[in-house]
Each structure stands twice: as structure tokens, then as C-alpha cells.
Write a protein that holds these residues in place. Structure first.
Motif, PDB file in Angstrom:
ATOM      1  N   UNK A   1       0.844  -1.187   0.000  1.00 53.26           N
ATOM      2  CA  UNK A   1       0.000   0.000   0.000  1.00 53.26           C
ATOM      3  C   UNK A   1       0.883   1.240   0.000  1.00 53.26           C
ATOM      4  N   UNK A   2       0.388   2.285  -0.672  1.00 49.72           N
ATOM      5  CA  UNK A   2       1.073   3.565  -0.708  1.00 49.72           C
ATOM      6  C   UNK A   2       0.052   4.670  -0.484  1.00 49.72           C
TER       7      UNK A   2
ATOM      8  N   UNK B   1      -5.023   6.022  -2.064  1.00 47.33           N
ATOM      9  CA  UNK B   1      -4.136   4.972  -1.582  1.00 47.33           C
ATOM     10  C   UNK B   1      -3.936   3.951  -2.695  1.00 47.33           C
ATOM     11  N   UNK B   2      -2.683   3.755  -3.088  1.00 52.08           N
ATOM     12  CA  UNK B   2      -2.370   2.699  -4.042  1.00 52.08           C
ATOM     13  C   UNK B   2      -2.345   1.364  -3.321  1.00 52.08           C
ATOM     14  N   UNK B   3      -2.939   0.338  -3.905  1.00 52.52           N
ATOM     15  CA  UNK B   3      -3.020  -0.984  -3.274  1.00 52.52           C
ATOM     16  C   UNK B   3      -2.711  -2.059  -4.298  1.00 52.52           C
ATOM     17  N   UNK B   4      -1.968  -3.063  -3.848  1.00 50.11           N
ATOM     18  CA  UNK B   4      -1.630  -4.186  -4.723  1.00 50.11           C
ATOM     19  C   UNK B   4      -1.552  -5.444  -3.872  1.00 50.11           C
TER      20      UNK B   4
ATOM     21  N   UNK C   1     -10.124  -5.971  -2.363  1.00 52.05           N
ATOM     22  CA  UNK C   1      -9.273  -5.189  -1.467  1.00 52.05           C
ATOM     23  C   UNK C   1     -10.122  -4.294  -0.571  1.00 52.05           C
ATOM     24  N   UNK C   2     -11.128  -3.649  -1.153  1.00 59.04           N
ATOM     25  CA  UNK C   2     -12.002  -2.775  -0.367  1.00 59.04           C
ATOM     26  C   UNK C   2     -12.701  -3.568   0.729  1.00 59.04           C
TER      27      UNK C   2
ATOM     28  N   UNK D   1      -2.026  -2.970  -9.695  1.00 56.52           N
ATOM     29  CA  UNK D   1      -2.164  -1.763  -8.881  1.00 56.52           C
ATOM     30  C   UNK D   1      -3.598  -1.237  -8.934  1.00 56.52           C
ATOM     31  N   UNK D   2      -4.179  -0.994  -7.760  1.00 58.78           N
ATOM     32  CA  UNK D   2      -5.517  -0.405  -7.652  1.00 58.78           C
ATOM     33  C   UNK D   2      -5.409   0.910  -6.881  1.00 58.78           C
TER      34      UNK D   2
END
Length: 234
Positions: free
Chosen positions: A54-55, A89-92, A110-111, A155-156
Motif C-alpha cells: 500500500x502507498x 491509496x495505491x493498493x496491490x 481489497x475494499x 495496482x488499484x
């Protein structure tokens, strides 16, 4: 034999994801967007070959990327205006199966597994955002997606609200605040937690210990080595 090969590929996958944390060294200021990515990267392991990264990409990140990409001035102005209303927020999340390519979690998955708290208050991932954010994001996220190499397809981007009752932004990379994520890979997994505390050093610059002169994170109030209050201004 297959088991060992699978573990090797999992190790490679983990190293690739974690490599984002070491993109560039910090300076006193953020000279490029990868400094912000490096500081904001958080990685969790879920077992069974599952890894989630996460970013937190604050408004300042998108402004810097727009400048680095050299998009027209009027478009940069739109980025400054519309992105401040959101926490992105970047999520992978990926799972490596033996002899197969990584399987990526969908944004819906992810959510479902994530809970976000802004300054202690739970906030939800938004379903709808400003159309200008929708239009601009695909080109602006190019740098982060490219840095992930083959994992970039997973990447989401998760948008969170970032305005108070008066329409002012709540969190930024330069003002004090906190964003927290609680994440559970599945019902049988333990809840894991990551935190982002602002201001970010890559944006605001490092503070300095008034006693020893050591550089301190921008979000630190005290020097851990001398036990004295840190300089107020980075």
C-alpha cells in the motif's frame, strides 16, 4: 522440487514489491515523486504466497508527478485543485501460485478487506469521485505503475474523502495528521495494521535535533537520542 521452485518465485515477488521502498535516497526535500513513494510504501504478508503493498499518495505527490511528466500548465492547475479533496491509496495484493503468474486481487476484494481511519475516524472508500480526477489519474499513475514492472497490472487506487464540513482538505503531506489501514487477507487471517503519519519527510523536509543536529523525521516531535523537543520547522 515444485515446492522449492514456488518458494523461490515467492521470494522474488516479495523482493520486487519491496524494491519500491529503496527507489532513491531521501534528500532534505522531495526531488522526485519516487521519494514520496519510497517513504509511503507499506507491505504485509498473508501467508500462502500472498503479499499486499500500500502507498498513501497525498495531494503533493500528484502535483509533483504532473510537473515531472510536463503536462500543460492548465492541467497542472486542475491537479492542484481537485486532488486535494481526496486521499488516494495505491493498493496491490498478489498471490503467487506454483508455475503460474501472480494472481491479483480486484479492487472490490481489497475494499472488502480494508478499513481506513483518518485521524482516528473511520472513513469509507468512495464509489464516485470528481470526473477530473477520473480523467487525469490514468496518466499520472503511470510512474508508479511502471516502477512495479510486471506487477503494475495489479495496482488499484482507492479514493477516500479528504474534506471537512467547510470544504477544506483535512490531511496533506505537510500538515500533522494520521492515516491508518487495518487489513485482513481473509476471515481466517489476523488483522494487520499500517500507519502513515504526516508531515512526510520526503515532502516537508527533515527536522533537526537542536542538541546533536541529527536529522529527524518530519512527523517526530522529540529527538529519540537526546530526549529534547525537535525543531518545530523542518
Amino acid at each position: 522440487m515444485h515446492h522449492t521452485h514456488g518458494l523461490h518465485r515467492y521470494a522474488v515477488l516479495s523482493l520486487v514489491i519491496l524494491a519500491i521502498v529503496a527507489l532513491t535516497p531521501f534528500g532534505a526535500r522531495a526531488y522526485n515523486s519516487s521519494d514520496i513513494v519510497r517513504e509511503s510504501a507499506r507491505t504485509l504478508e498473508g501467508g500462502g504466497g500472498r503479499v499486499a503493498s500500500f502507498w498513501w499518495l497525498p495531494p503533493e505527490y500528484w502535483q509533483l508527478v504532473a510537473k515531472e511528466l510536463g503536462i500543460p500548465a492548465e492541467e497542472q492547475a486542475k491537479v492542484r485543485t481537485v486532488f486535494r479533496d481526496y486521499l488516494l491509496v495505491g493498493a496491490l495484493e498478489s498471490k503467487l501460485n506454483t508455475d503460474k503468474k501472480p494472481e491479483f486481487a480486484t479492487i472490490a476484494e481489497i475494499v472488502k478487506r480494508a478499513k481506513f481511519y483518518r485521524n482516528g475516524e473511520e472513513i469509507q472508500v468512495l464509489r464516485d469521485v470528481n470526473p477530473e480526477v477520473v480523467r487525469l489519474t490514468p496518466s499520472l499513475v503511470y510512474l508508479l505503475r511502471a516502477s512495479l514492472a510486471g506487477l503494475g497490472d495489479g495496482l488499484r487506487l482507492l479514493p477516500l474523502a479528504n474534506v471537512d464540513a467547510k470544504g477544506n482538505p483535512i490531511l496533506s503531506g505537510t500538515a500533522p495528521g494520521e492515516l491508518r489501514l487495518e487489513y485482513r487477507f481473509d476471515e481466517s487471517s489476523a488483522m494487520q495494521q499500517v500507519d502513515w503519519r504526516a508531515p512526510l519527510t520526503s515532502i516537508a523536509g527533515a527536522k533537526k535535533c537542536p542538541t546533536g543536529g541529527e536529522p529527524l523525521e518530519a512527523s517526530w516531535s522529540w529527538c529519540p537520542w537526546h530526549g529534547v523537543k525537535a525543531d518545530e520547522e523542518p
